[in-house]
Scaffold this motif. Structure first.
Motif, PDB file in Angstrom:
ATOM      1  N   ARG A  99      12.976  -0.059  -0.363  1.00  0.00           N
ATOM      2  CA  ARG A  99      11.695  -0.290  -1.113  1.00  0.00           C
ATOM      3  C   ARG A  99      10.430  -0.297  -0.017  1.00  0.00           C
ATOM      4  O   ARG A  99      10.650  -1.124   0.647  1.00  0.00           O
ATOM      5  CB  ARG A  99      11.703  -1.520  -1.931  1.00  0.00           C
ATOM      6  N   GLN A 100       9.748   0.663  -0.332  1.00  0.00           N
ATOM      7  CA  GLN A 100       8.635   0.951   0.658  1.00  0.00           C
ATOM      8  C   GLN A 100       7.445   1.165  -0.166  1.00  0.00           C
ATOM      9  O   GLN A 100       7.505   1.820  -1.047  1.00  0.00           O
ATOM     10  CB  GLN A 100       8.637   1.917   1.727  1.00  0.00           C
ATOM     11  N   SER A 101       6.141   0.680   0.067  1.00  0.00           N
ATOM     12  CA  SER A 101       4.877   1.043  -0.311  1.00  0.00           C
ATOM     13  C   SER A 101       3.695   1.385   0.563  1.00  0.00           C
ATOM     14  O   SER A 101       3.957   0.912   1.635  1.00  0.00           O
ATOM     15  CB  SER A 101       4.548   0.053  -1.423  1.00  0.00           C
ATOM     16  N   GLY A 102       2.933   1.986   0.253  1.00  0.00           N
ATOM     17  CA  GLY A 102       1.938   2.449   1.080  1.00  0.00           C
ATOM     18  C   GLY A 102       2.229   3.927   1.662  1.00  0.00           C
ATOM     19  O   GLY A 102       3.357   4.231   1.934  1.00  0.00           O
ATOM     20  N   TRP A 103       1.323   5.034   1.332  1.00  0.00           N
ATOM     21  CA  TRP A 103       1.550   6.214   1.754  1.00  0.00           C
ATOM     22  C   TRP A 103       2.161   6.481   3.170  1.00  0.00           C
ATOM     23  O   TRP A 103       3.149   7.034   3.332  1.00  0.00           O
ATOM     24  CB  TRP A 103       0.334   7.157   1.688  1.00  0.00           C
ATOM     25  N   PRO A 104       1.720   6.003   4.385  1.00  0.00           N
ATOM     26  CA  PRO A 104       2.366   6.196   5.417  1.00  0.00           C
ATOM     27  C   PRO A 104       3.911   6.032   5.538  1.00  0.00           C
ATOM     28  O   PRO A 104       4.839   6.683   6.240  1.00  0.00           O
ATOM     29  CB  PRO A 104       1.549   5.310   6.392  1.00  0.00           C
ATOM     30  N   LYS A 105       4.453   4.772   4.757  1.00  0.00           N
ATOM     31  CA  LYS A 105       5.796   4.590   4.888  1.00  0.00           C
ATOM     32  C   LYS A 105       6.504   5.397   3.920  1.00  0.00           C
ATOM     33  O   LYS A 105       7.872   5.836   4.161  1.00  0.00           O
ATOM     34  CB  LYS A 105       6.057   2.885   4.640  1.00  0.00           C
ATOM     35  N   VAL A 106       5.903   5.786   2.703  1.00  0.00           N
ATOM     36  CA  VAL A 106       6.667   6.405   1.852  1.00  0.00           C
ATOM     37  C   VAL A 106       6.701   7.791   2.460  1.00  0.00           C
ATOM     38  O   VAL A 106       7.813   8.546   2.427  1.00  0.00           O
ATOM     39  CB  VAL A 106       5.574   6.650   0.565  1.00  0.00           C
ATOM     40  N   ARG A 107       5.806   8.442   3.184  1.00  0.00           N
ATOM     41  CA  ARG A 107       5.897   9.808   3.731  1.00  0.00           C
ATOM     42  C   ARG A 107       7.108   9.681   4.663  1.00  0.00           C
ATOM     43  O   ARG A 107       7.735  10.604   4.837  1.00  0.00           O
ATOM     44  CB  ARG A 107       4.508  10.130   4.653  1.00  0.00           C
TER      45      ARG A 107
END
Length: 162
Positions: A99-107
Motif C-alpha cells: 500500500r503506497q500513497s503519493g504520486w512519487p511512490k505510486v509511480r
C-alpha cells in the motif's frame, strides 16, 4: 458500494468497486484476473476476484486545484474464513501485500510492475514477498531490489515444494 454478493463454489468473492469520473475520480485495476466484471452504469463497475487472486488497485482523485489522492494497493483476495485488512472500495477486504500513497511512490510501484512484465512474468504470478519487500523499502525511502527471473524461479520452486 452496492449490496451485491458474488459466490463461487461456496467461497465469497472479493469485489472491487471501480469509478471513472473523468478528471475527478479514477479507480482502476492495473493487473489481475477478475472472474466477473459487472457494469453498473457509465461511471461504475464491479470486478470480482476468487480467493488467492492477486490484483493491483489504483485510486486517484482531483479537485479544481489538482490531485488530492493518489494510491495503489496490491491485494491478495481472501477466502470466506480468512482474516483480512480493510481496503477502500474492496469488499470484504484482503491481504495487503503493498500500500503506497503519493504520486512519487505510486509511480515507483508502477515502474516495478512494468519491470516484472518486462521479464515476461504476469505480475499476478510474482512472489507475494516481492510486493511486501517493495512496500517496506519504499516506506523506508530505500532502494528496492528488482524482481528477477532467478527470484521468480526460486518462488515457483518454493511454492511447488509446499
Amino acid at each position: 458500494m452496492t449490496d451485491c454478493s458474488f459466490r463461487l463454489r461456496g467461497d465469497v468473492l472479493t469485489t472491487v468497486e471501480l469509478t471513472w469520473i473523468e478528471k475527478r475520480i479514477e479507480h482502476w485495476v492495473r493487473f489481475g484476473h477478475p472472474i466477473e466484471d459487472l457494469i453498473l452504469d457509465r461511471r461504475r463497475r464491479l470486478m470480482s476476484f476468487t480467493p488467492d487472486s492477486v490484483f493491483a488497485f489504483i485510486r486517484w482523485a482531483a479537485n479544481d486545484f489538482g490531485t488530492v489522492v493518489s494510491c495503489i494497493d496490491i491485494v491478495r483476495a481472501v477466502g470466506a474464513q480468512e482474516a483480512c485488512q480493510t481496503v477502500p472500495f474492496v469488499r470484504p477486504g484482503g491481504e495487503s501485500l503493498l500500500r503506497q500513497s503519493g504520486w512519487p511512490k505510486v509511480r515507483r510501484v508502477l515502474e516495478a510492475i512494468d519491470g516484472v512484465e518486462a521479464l515476461g512474468i504476469d505480475p499476478v504470478a510474482a512472489c507475494p514477498d516481492h510486493w511486501r519487500h517493495l512496500h517496506h523499502r519504499l516506506t523506508a525511502a530505500q532502494e528496492p531490489r528488482p524482481y528477477t527471473s532467478e527470484r521468480h524461479e526460486a518462488w515457483l520452486r518454493r511454492r511447488a515444494a509446499s
